[in-house]
Design an enzyme around this catalytic site. Structure first.
Site, PDB file in Angstrom:
ATOM      1  NE  ARG A  75      -2.149  -4.383  -0.809  1.00 52.01           N
ATOM      2  CZ  ARG A  75      -1.575  -3.873   0.269  1.00 52.01           C
ATOM      3  NH1 ARG A  75      -0.525  -4.461   0.803  1.00 52.01           N
ATOM      4  NH2 ARG A  75      -2.050  -2.766   0.810  1.00 52.01           N
ATOM      5  N   GLY A 119       0.817  -1.214   0.000  1.00 53.03           N
ATOM      6  CA  GLY A 119       0.000   0.000   0.000  1.00 53.03           C
ATOM      7  C   GLY A 119       0.847   1.258   0.000  1.00 53.03           C
ATOM      8  CE  LYS A 146       4.398   0.017   2.560  1.00 50.93           C
ATOM      9  NZ  LYS A 146       3.472  -0.734   1.710  1.00 50.93           N
ATOM     10  CG  ASP A 181       2.649  -9.533   4.878  1.00 53.30           C
ATOM     11  OD1 ASP A 181       3.082 -10.352   5.719  1.00 53.30           O
ATOM     12  OD2 ASP A 181       1.458  -9.209   4.813  1.00 53.30           O
ATOM     13  CG  ASP A 195      -1.313  -0.411   8.151  1.00 57.06           C
ATOM     14  OD1 ASP A 195      -1.965   0.536   7.681  1.00 57.06           O
ATOM     15  OD2 ASP A 195      -1.336  -1.557   7.657  1.00 57.06           O
TER      16      ASP A 195
HETATM   17  P1  FBP Z   1       0.663  -1.926   3.673  1.00 55.23           P
HETATM   18  O1  FBP Z   1       0.564  -2.841   4.848  1.00 55.23           O
HETATM   19  O2  FBP Z   1       1.057  -2.593   2.429  1.00 55.23           O
HETATM   20  O3  FBP Z   1       1.501  -0.716   3.965  1.00 55.23           O
HETATM   21  O4  FBP Z   1      -0.806  -1.353   3.392  1.00 55.23           O
HETATM   22  C1  FBP Z   1      -1.475  -0.608   4.307  1.00 55.23           C
HETATM   23  C2  FBP Z   1      -2.936  -0.476   3.991  1.00 55.23           C
HETATM   24  O5  FBP Z   1      -3.225   0.870   3.689  1.00 55.23           O
HETATM   25  C3  FBP Z   1      -3.805  -0.986   5.140  1.00 55.23           C
HETATM   26  O6  FBP Z   1      -3.999   0.000   6.119  1.00 55.23           O
HETATM   27  C4  FBP Z   1      -5.062  -1.408   4.431  1.00 55.23           C
HETATM   28  O7  FBP Z   1      -5.744  -2.405   5.142  1.00 55.23           O
HETATM   29  C5  FBP Z   1      -4.544  -1.944   3.128  1.00 55.23           C
HETATM   30  O8  FBP Z   1      -3.341  -1.268   2.879  1.00 55.23           O
HETATM   31  C6  FBP Z   1      -5.492  -1.745   1.974  1.00 55.23           C
HETATM   32  O9  FBP Z   1      -4.984  -2.416   0.873  1.00 55.23           O
HETATM   33  P2  FBP Z   1      -5.294  -2.103  -0.647  1.00 55.23           P
HETATM   34  O10 FBP Z   1      -4.514  -0.896  -1.021  1.00 55.23           O
HETATM   35  O11 FBP Z   1      -4.798  -3.300  -1.355  1.00 55.23           O
HETATM   36  O12 FBP Z   1      -6.768  -1.871  -0.755  1.00 55.23           O
END
Ligand code: FBP
Length: 550
Positions: free
Chosen positions: A145, A81, A202, A176, A205
């Site tokens: 991802r 994200g 990064k 991850d 969260d």
């Molecule tokens: P990361 O853990 O990859 O930094 O992503 C954070 C986040 O923004 C979370 O807070 C949220 O649950 C998720 O990504 C949403 O994912 P997507 O962008 O795939 O909808």
């Protein structure tokens, strides 16, 4: 290309660096600490990471390093994200490399880790970097991802590294993605490759942290952005005095964002998932807690308020956590068979013989539209996509019903009108705050120094973050020391442990001291928009969480 006035002004912002990185590049060397151990499952992890397990901490100090001017070829990945500041990590890495040797080349892997697997790159030039300095987003090269998981994906990644003659790959990602970086570092070494792998912490969260990684980048800006919006809603409802706002905040499992936003805005209620789990609160108990505040405020004539709900709440309510775990395992075990069942009624029937009776009952007790959200696709790491579960709406519906019962029992006599919101994507690509601009640039620059020192399987680290930037301490933390084994996709996998809100730490304890007052009285704070120019006490402050923690 047209750019906004702020973007133009931000191009000229010069990120601050720790003193050790802002002096002469020929005067930086690495001091090593003691060898490290993983958090748990040490035997198994030592076996999985035969070449990279247990490396020592690295800290940058003054001294000569004969490799610092070596010409480098490095590939960089933005993974997962978006988080404000990603562009500055790349800019810091680029500037460090060019300072070391102007002939060095930085490749950007397009669209996340798949760019490495498929060898999809773009050469990052000075001109390109300058277009993205101090801006939000990951659009310079895109993100994705994809998880590097199969033997074929590892082999293709190695192939790309060989084709490009890469000295290093830098993975900018969360827990991850950095787990993936650790596996890649191990794979490269085990297969005779000299390509190093360095990670950068990064995630908005805020859950990739430990005593050596004080915070992940993006958390600061995202929390400040959400807090501006929450503060505006607080003022709106304090003006009209007729709505309860239920606001779900991103953050995946951890409640760090909700807690920080609570400090910045002082809402009436902020739920903390980690506390819900520790006290084994049921969904009904949470609803009772919210209704108690609503009833108390109604007595004072205040039929309005603000409730913050962490995104991952449902996963921490014991009966729902059990349900999610059972769903994950059942779906992972028979992925194909489940994919063939498309209708919700048939899905329930499919599940009836595969999950326990109590979990099945919980599933049936949820409103059907919410229950369906529990069955949506898992992300590539096997996680439920909690951002897509509308917990805020679930709570509004349950609170409405409970208040109606309380009215019948003469326990409540107010008016309840609720609006639900979800703040998540709004904060992930904001212009990075000065803090994130500086922190990210320093992380990128540190990644360059770790590469020059010949290290692999390390996470770039910049510490002492509540001090002014020139006092920050830069270095690297071995990735394997943050790991343990966890159940993923039905089997045990090495993963970096997520840092959740610690109930014994100062931020949570401080919140507990204040929340009863907030639940009854109107104590809202209005933090306003992030300020990029102006006095340091307004523009250069780290989060309240960081200040309380250190
Ligand atoms: P990361 O853990 O990859 O930094 O992503 C954070 C986040 O923004 C979370 O807070 C949220 O649950 C998720 O990504 C949403 O994912 P997507 O962008 O795939 O909808």
């Amino acid at each position: 290309m047209d750019v906004s006035a702020l973007q133009k002004a931000r191009y000229n912002y010069k990120p601050k660096l720790p003193a050790i990185l802002s002096g002469s590049i020929e005067d930086i060397t690495v001091e090593f600490g003691d060898p490290t151990e993983a958090i748990s499952d040490r035997e198994e992890l030592r076996d999985i990471f035969k070449n990279t397990y247990g490396k020592p901490f690295a800290t940058f100090v003054k001294g000569k390093h004969d490799q610092i001017k070596r010409e480098l070829k490095v590939g960089v990945i933005l993974s997962g994200g978006q988080a404000p500041g990603g562009h500055n990590v790349i800019a810091g890495l680029f500037d460090g490399m060019k300072k070391g040797n102007p002939n060095s080349t930085l490749y950007g892997f397009k669209a996340g880790p798949s760019g490495l697997i498929d060898n999809k790159t773009v050469v990052l030039t000075q001109e390109k970097i300058d277009e993205y300095r101090n801006t939000g987003g990951f659009d310079i090269i895109g993100s994705g991802r994809t998880k590097i998981e199969t033997p074929q994906q590892f082999a293709s990644s190695l192939e790309t590294a060989k084709k490009l003659s890469l000295d290093a790959v830098v993975v900018i990602g969360g827990d991850d993605s950095n787990t993936n970086a650790a596996l890649l570092a191990e794979y490269f070494l085990a297969n005779g490759s000299t390509t190093q792998v360095i990670g950068c912490p990064k995630t908005i969260d805020g859950d990739l942290k430990n005593e050596h990684i004080e915070t992940s980048f993006g958390f600061d800006t995202a929390c400040k952005t959400y807090s501006e919006l929450i503060g505006n809603l607080c003022r709106d409802t304090n003006s009209a005095k007729k709505y309860w706002h239920f606001i779900k905040l991103m953050g995946r499992a951890a409640s760090h964002i909700a807690l920080e936003c609570a400090f910045q805005t002082q809402p009436n209620i902020c739920l903390i998932s980690e506390e819900v789990e520790a006290q084994a609160h049921s969904l009904n108990q949470i609803v009772d807690q919210i209704c108690a505040s609503i009833a108390l405020r109604a007595k004072n004539g205040d039929n309005f308020g603000v409730v913050l709900v962490p995104e991952g709440l449902v996963e921490f309510i014991p009966e729902i956590k059990k349900l999610i775990d059972e769903l994950n395992d059942a779906i992972a075990a028979e992925e194909k068979s489940f994919a063939e069942v498309t209708n919700f009624i048939d899905q329930l029937y499919w599940l009836s013989s595969r999950i326990s009776e109590p979990s099945y009952r919980v599933m049936q007790s949820l409103p059907p539209d919410i229950a369906q959200q529990f069955l949506m696709d898992r992300d590539p790491h096997g996680n439920v996509q909690v951002s897509r579960i509308e917990t805020e709406k679930l709570l509004v519906g349950m609170v409405e019903k409970r208040l109606a019962v309380m009215k019948g029992e003469n326990k409540y006599s107010g008016k309840f009108s609720a609006l639900s919101h979800f703040f998540g994507y709004e904060g992930r690509c904001a212009f990075p705050s000065n803090f994130d601009s500086d922190y990210c640039y320093s992380l990128g620059f540190s990644a360059f120094v770790l590469i020059m020192a010949g290290l692999t399987g390390y996470l770039s680290s910049v510490r002492n973050l509540i001090a002014p930037a020139d006092k920050w301490i830069a270095g690297g933390v071995p990735l394997t020391m943050m790991m343990n084994l966890e159940q993923r996709h039905g089997s045990k996998k090495p993963v970096i442990k997520k840092a959740l809100v610690e109930l014994n730490d100062k931020p949570f304890k401080t919140f507990v001291e204040k929340r009863d007052l907030w639940a009854e009285k109107t104590c809202f704070l209005f933090p306003g928009a992030i300020q990029y120019f102006g006095p340091p006490e307004v523009c250069d402050q780290p989060t309240i969480t960081l200040k309380l923690e250190y």
